[in-house]
Scaffold this active site. Structure first.
Site, PDB file in Angstrom:
ATOM      1  N   HIS A 174       0.811  -1.210   0.000  1.00 22.22           N
ATOM      2  CA  HIS A 174       0.000   0.000   0.000  1.00 22.22           C
ATOM      3  C   HIS A 174       0.847   1.264   0.000  1.00 22.22           C
ATOM      4  O   HIS A 174       0.654   2.163  -0.823  1.00 22.22           O
ATOM      5  CB  HIS A 174      -0.929   0.004   1.218  1.00 22.22           C
ATOM      6  N   ASP A 182      -4.541   6.750   1.935  1.00 22.47           N
ATOM      7  CA  ASP A 182      -5.016   5.437   1.547  1.00 22.47           C
ATOM      8  C   ASP A 182      -6.459   5.310   2.026  1.00 22.47           C
ATOM      9  O   ASP A 182      -6.854   5.907   3.029  1.00 22.47           O
ATOM     10  CB  ASP A 182      -4.134   4.360   2.202  1.00 22.47           C
TER      11      ASP A 182
END
Length: 297
Positions: A21, A121
């Site tokens: 990520h 994110d």
């Protein structure tokens, strides 16, 4: 002497510091930073993540600055080997962004630039609240999916699916996720309908699904032409959908080239050479999960 703080030239980036990520989001940030050299990008991640991502070989633009945040691991802690354990420790430590507020303020003081945009994110569900606080309710929030996949769609529909009783219905087809007309309930990710639904990770998914519609914009790691039905559905639910294209396709020209040498530790290449063309399917489990030996064999 205190620096004068200016607005709208400082972007706070909040990655999810696990799996790929953070690296995916940093790839996008590097591109943006190169295109906007007068904008400061402050990147907040765990010490381990920063050490990996900001090595000299990565050639990160100078206007991208890393800031370490606590990882939640107690001193002397011995991990059990459960993959999600460090994730749960981090999520417990970060709470609703409490541990980030001081670091964000310190970054503003150091750079002399007030944070005018928060880019995060999708898992960092509290980013919108931080954006309002840091910008006195003027700051913009852009949420970037580090991965566009079944997980993201399932996570977004989390609240609706929590009302579904899955016992004995594992083979039923999911009807409420556009683009996945053949999906079985039993194929949904752990933590959505089954598993420990009160774990920090499961709670994060629930809060993420509620926070996503409030984002100013959502960047997706995909092409619009690849999943038109899904994209149209998302456009109907969110304020702005930005197809960024797969992050591997937007790496900077200055990025180091891929290695020319490859060590075939498990003898995959000779095995593949003996297979017929188009007869092998590759399934990637990412960098975080490892299937048990019985499933591999």
């Amino acid at each position: 002497m205190t620096k004068n703080i200016t607005r709208d030239r400082h972007v706070a980036v909040l990655p999810f510091p696990f799996s790929s990520h953070a690296g995916r989001l940093l790839t996008l940030v590097r591109r943006l930073a190169a295109a906007a050299p007068n904008v400061t990008f402050s990147f907040y991640s765990t010490p381990k993540s920063i050490e990996s991502l900001f090595s000299p070989a990565e050639r990160v633009p100078g206007n991208v600055r890393p800031y370490a945040v606590p990882d939640g691991v107690p001193e002397g802690h011995v991990f059990s080997g459960e993959p999600v354990e460090p994730v749960n420790l981090y999520l417990t430590a970060v709470g609703e962004g409490e541990s980030l507020r001081g670091v964000l303020k310190a970054a503003e003081a150091e750079t002399g630039r007030r944070i005018g945009c928060v880019m995060s994110d999708a898992f960092m569900w509290f980013a919108g609240d931080l954006a309002e606080e840091m910008g006195n309710q003027r700051s913009r929030q852009i949420i970037s999916f580090a991965h566009f996949s079944l997980d993201n769609l399932a996570d977004y529909h989390y609240s609706l699916m929590r009302q579904t009783d899955i016992v004995g219905r594992e083979n039923d087809i999911v009807k409420f996720i556009p683009g996945f007309s053949e999906l079985r309930l039993g194929d949904l990710p752990t933590g959505v309908l089954f598993g420990n639904l009160e774990s920090p990770f499961a709670i994060m998914l629930h809060k993420m699904g509620r926070a996503l519609p409030k984002a100013t914009a959502i960047g997706i790691n995909s092409f619009e032409e690849l999943d038109p039905d899904i994209i149209q559905d998302l456009k109907s639910k969110f304020k702005m959908i930005l197809n960024v294209s797969p992050f591997s396709a937007i790496s900077l020209p200055s990025s180091p080239p891929p290695p020319t040498s490859y060590t075939d530790e498990y003898g995959c290449i000779p095995w593949l050479d003996n297979r017929k063309a188009a007869s092998v399917a590759y399934i990637g489990f990412g960098t975080f999960a490892t299937p048990p030996p019985v499933e591999v064999l």
